[in-house]
Each structure stands twice: as C-alpha cells, then as structure tokens.
Motif scaffolding. Structure first.
Motif, short mmCIF file in Angstrom:
data_model
loop_
_atom_site.label_atom_id
_atom_site.label_comp_id
_atom_site.label_asym_id
_atom_site.label_seq_id
_atom_site.Cartn_x
_atom_site.Cartn_y
_atom_site.Cartn_z
N SER A 166 0.81 -1.17 0.03
CA SER A 166 0.12 -0.12 0.00
C SER A 166 0.73 1.24 -0.06
O SER A 166 2.01 1.38 0.27
CB SER A 166 -0.80 0.02 1.15
N GLN A 175 -3.19 -6.20 3.85
CA GLN A 175 -3.66 -5.23 3.18
C GLN A 175 -5.10 -4.56 3.08
O GLN A 175 -5.58 -3.71 2.79
CB GLN A 175 -3.57 -5.43 1.58
N TRP A 221 -8.10 -3.50 -0.14
CA TRP A 221 -7.39 -2.22 -0.23
C TRP A 221 -7.77 -1.69 -1.73
O TRP A 221 -7.90 -0.66 -2.07
CB TRP A 221 -6.02 -2.40 0.11
#
Length: 404
Positions: free
Chosen positions: A2, A103, A123
């Motif tokens: 990320s 994530q 995500w």
C-alpha cells in the motif's frame, strides 16, 4: 504494497484512539485526547506524561480495535501490539503488518440501526473508489485539489477514504481535526480546498453564515443533506457540494452534485439483474444487497427512496423502530424521536429518546403524556419500555444517531 505511509497511519490511529478514550463514538465528543496525542505518547497509565491514562484492560481493548481496523491477523503480527510502549510503536506494527501482506481494512458501522457490525474491505476497492472520484472533484473545483480539510473521524470508512486514502494517492497536504474544525469555525478556507464534512457539520456552517473561498468544494456523506443547505453554502462562496451515498458494508456506491439529481453509480459497481444487488466489476460474483431503496433511472443512475425496513424481533414480533419513531414524533408534545432496541445488558425491549416541542415542559410531564399515548396507539411489542427526554437527539461524531 500500500501507499499508506507513517503519517497517514498515525492520523488514523490518533482518530481511533481519541474516539475510544473520549467516548465520541457515542456522542459528539471533544478533541482533548486528539490534541494531546503524539507518536511518543506512552500507552500505559504508569508511564509519565501519558495522555492516555488507561489501564491494562482498556489497552487490550484498544489493541484489538487497531488489530481489527488494519486486519493485522492477516500478517500474524497482532501479538506485537501489546508489546508496544508508545503510539509510535503501534504505527510501526501496522506498517510492518501491511508490508507483510495485511492489505485489507475493516470498518465498524455506527450502530444507528442496531448493534454495530464490522465489515472487511479489500485495499484495491478503496483505491478504486478514490481514483474514480478524484477527477470529479477536480472538475468541480476547476483546478487540482490543493488541500484536504478533514472535519470527520478518519477511523470510520468515509473519513478514511477521503481523509486518508485520497490525500495519500494524490500526495496532498491535509488539515486534520481539531485544526480543521477551528478553520471551519473561523471560515479560513483556501482556494483548492476539498472540505470533508457530514450533514450536521454542513448545517452548522450554514446556520453560522460561514464564508468560503471562491474555489472550495464540499463533500458530504453518512446521511441525507437537507435540500436547503447547499444553496445557503453556495451563497457564501462554496463552489460545489458533492454528496456521497454508501454504507459501512459497501463503502461508496454513488455520488451527485445537486440534491435533485439522481446519484451516479461509481465505476467499480454494476447493478445486478434483479436490481436488488450490486456486483463489483473486478469480480461479478462478489455481490452485496442494496442497503437502501433504489429507484433506478437507468443502469448507471438511481434515486434513493428511503432505507430498507429494519425489522427487529421483540417478544417474537417484528417491529420497525424507524416507523415507531415517526409515529411518536407526530405526538403534539414531541419534536423529534429516536427508537432502538435495548443493549443486551439493558433488556430485550425497545427504548425511545425524545425531544419535546416545548422546552419548558417538565420531562416528567412529557413522559407521562407520551406513555399514555403509546399505550393507546402502539402494540405491547412496539411500546418503548424506557423513554428518555432530552434537548437534542444523541449523535455520534459523524452526526448519526447514537446510543444512550
């Protein structure tokens, strides 16, 4: 991996911890804990100068909240939270967890229609939403976004999307609470500001006559925005207001820039054949039920026709708290009413919170008249077992109905 750096994760953790310490998830809250928090703030009550001042049980509860929000068990690092000595240590655990594959994120509903529920989001879905809307924001501004002014908690999904993910994706400066609220109060906005608020916040600015820079736009979500609010804000210089429709389960679903217009479905969604479900374009087998009543204008646009009935069971009967609240609000002595199921420790009946139309009428008299009316107008299962009288309905930090 990320793109959430240390600063963005810190801001989200500060918001979560402050809300839990201050109890602002059940009320409007204050910003004392948030203003006094930093990465070097000790987590334990026995540490000198700790702004948290919490015992071991509260610390464990907070650690569980952090673990859930950032889905740290996906990386197997959740035990490291309780080894941390400062908030900065928790930020390090979150970052290491995300670098190790955790994530997804999970957000908890406000509980305005019942017990709070936690929903997991991938995500990539959160990224898709902000990337979808960023050009829309810039088009309304007539320029690139210069700054994001975040007047909502960033540990809830709406605040996280537009107060954390959006500025992370676009590499934008952020003005966060409590400074953002002070800026809003004084009207010191700047050209290119994207102001992230919610209906209660926007109503307060409209009532205060807050002046805006000529190139500011507003963002509103978490509930319907009264039709008269946007024109009043535009008369004071706000360039545009974009309303986001969604839920904790779905994140954003649609958006519009005029209260009379239909919502436009976000690009990541597709309406199902039965028009009762939405499917994610990245995986059409991944579907969710519509959270509200939709009136489809065409496959990409819809009007909202109210919430789906939220039936709950009381003594074996289906009852509808929202409908009961509307009935109670028609009583001549009642201005507003909110009805919900008691918490497990309180009982298994309904309870009501009412705001009298005459503030000089004693609460005991309000209750007496209302109980008499309820007995004549409602069934036993529908009748609130407890009635609370107050000057305003209890609201959480997003302006949604809160428990009491």
């Amino acid at each position: 991996m990320s793109m959430l750096g240390r600063t963005f994760i810190s801001r989200c953790l500060f918001s979560l911890i402050a809300a839990k310490l201050d109890g602002s998830d059940r009320g409007q809250g204050h910003f004392g804990p948030l203003a006094n928090m930093g990465l070097d703030t000790p987590l334990r009550a026995d540490e000198a100068n700790s702004a948290l001042n919490i015992d071991s049980l509260k610390l464990m509860s907070l650690a569980m909240d952090v673990s859930t929000l950032f889905q740290i068990p996906d990386s197997g690092l959740e035990d490291y939270l309780l080894r941390g000595q400062t908030i900065g240590d928790w930020v390090d655990v979150v970052m290491e967890s995300r670098n190790s594959g955790a994530q997804a994120l999970a957000f908890t509903s406000s509980g305005s229609t019942g017990e709070p529920v936690t929903y997991r989001h991938e995500w990539i879905d959160l990224l898709d939403e902000v990337r979808d809307l960023a050009p829309e924001f810039a088009a309304h501004l007539g320029q690139s976004i210069a700054r994001v002014v975040v007047c909502v908690p960033t540990h809830h999904i709406y605040g996280f999307l537009f107060g954390i993910v959006l500025p992370a994706v676009l590499d934008l400066p952020v003005l966060d609470r409590p400074q953002a609220m002070l800026t809003a109060h004084s009207g010191r906005f700047s050209d290119g500001d994207l102001i992230v608020g919610f209906p209660w916040f926007w109503r307060a600015l409209a009532q205060a006559g807050t002046q805006f820079s000529e190139s500011c736009i507003g963002l509103s979500s978490t509930g319907p925005l009264d039709a008269d609010i946007t024109p009043r804000l535009k008369a004071k210089g706000l360039k545009a207001m974009i309303e986001i429709h969604g839920s904790s389960e779905t994140a954003g679903i649609g958006y519009r820039s005029h209260s009379s217009d239909p919502y436009t479905l976000m690009n990541r969604w597709r309406v199902g054949p039965d028009k009762a479900r939405l499917a994610r374009n990245r995986d059409l087998s991944d579907t969710v039920l519509l959270p509200d009543r939709f009136d489809w204008v065409d496959p990409r646009r819809y009007q909202l026709r109210g919430r789906l009935d939220q039936a709950i069971q009381v003594a074996g009967y289906n009852v509808y708290p929202d409908r009961i609240a509307m009935q109670i609000a028609r009583h001549p002595d009642i201005d507003q009413a909110y009805v919900r199921l008691m918490r497990p420790g309180e009982g298994d009946r309904l309870k009501a919170y009412v705001v009298p139309s005459d503030e000089d009428l004693p609460p005991a008299e309000v209750k007496k008249r209302l109980v008499k009316w309820c007995r004549a107008s409602l069934t036993t299962a529908q009748m609130p077992a407890v009635i609370t009288v107050g000057s305003a309905l209890p609201m959480n930090s997003l302006g949604k109905p809160a428990d009491w």
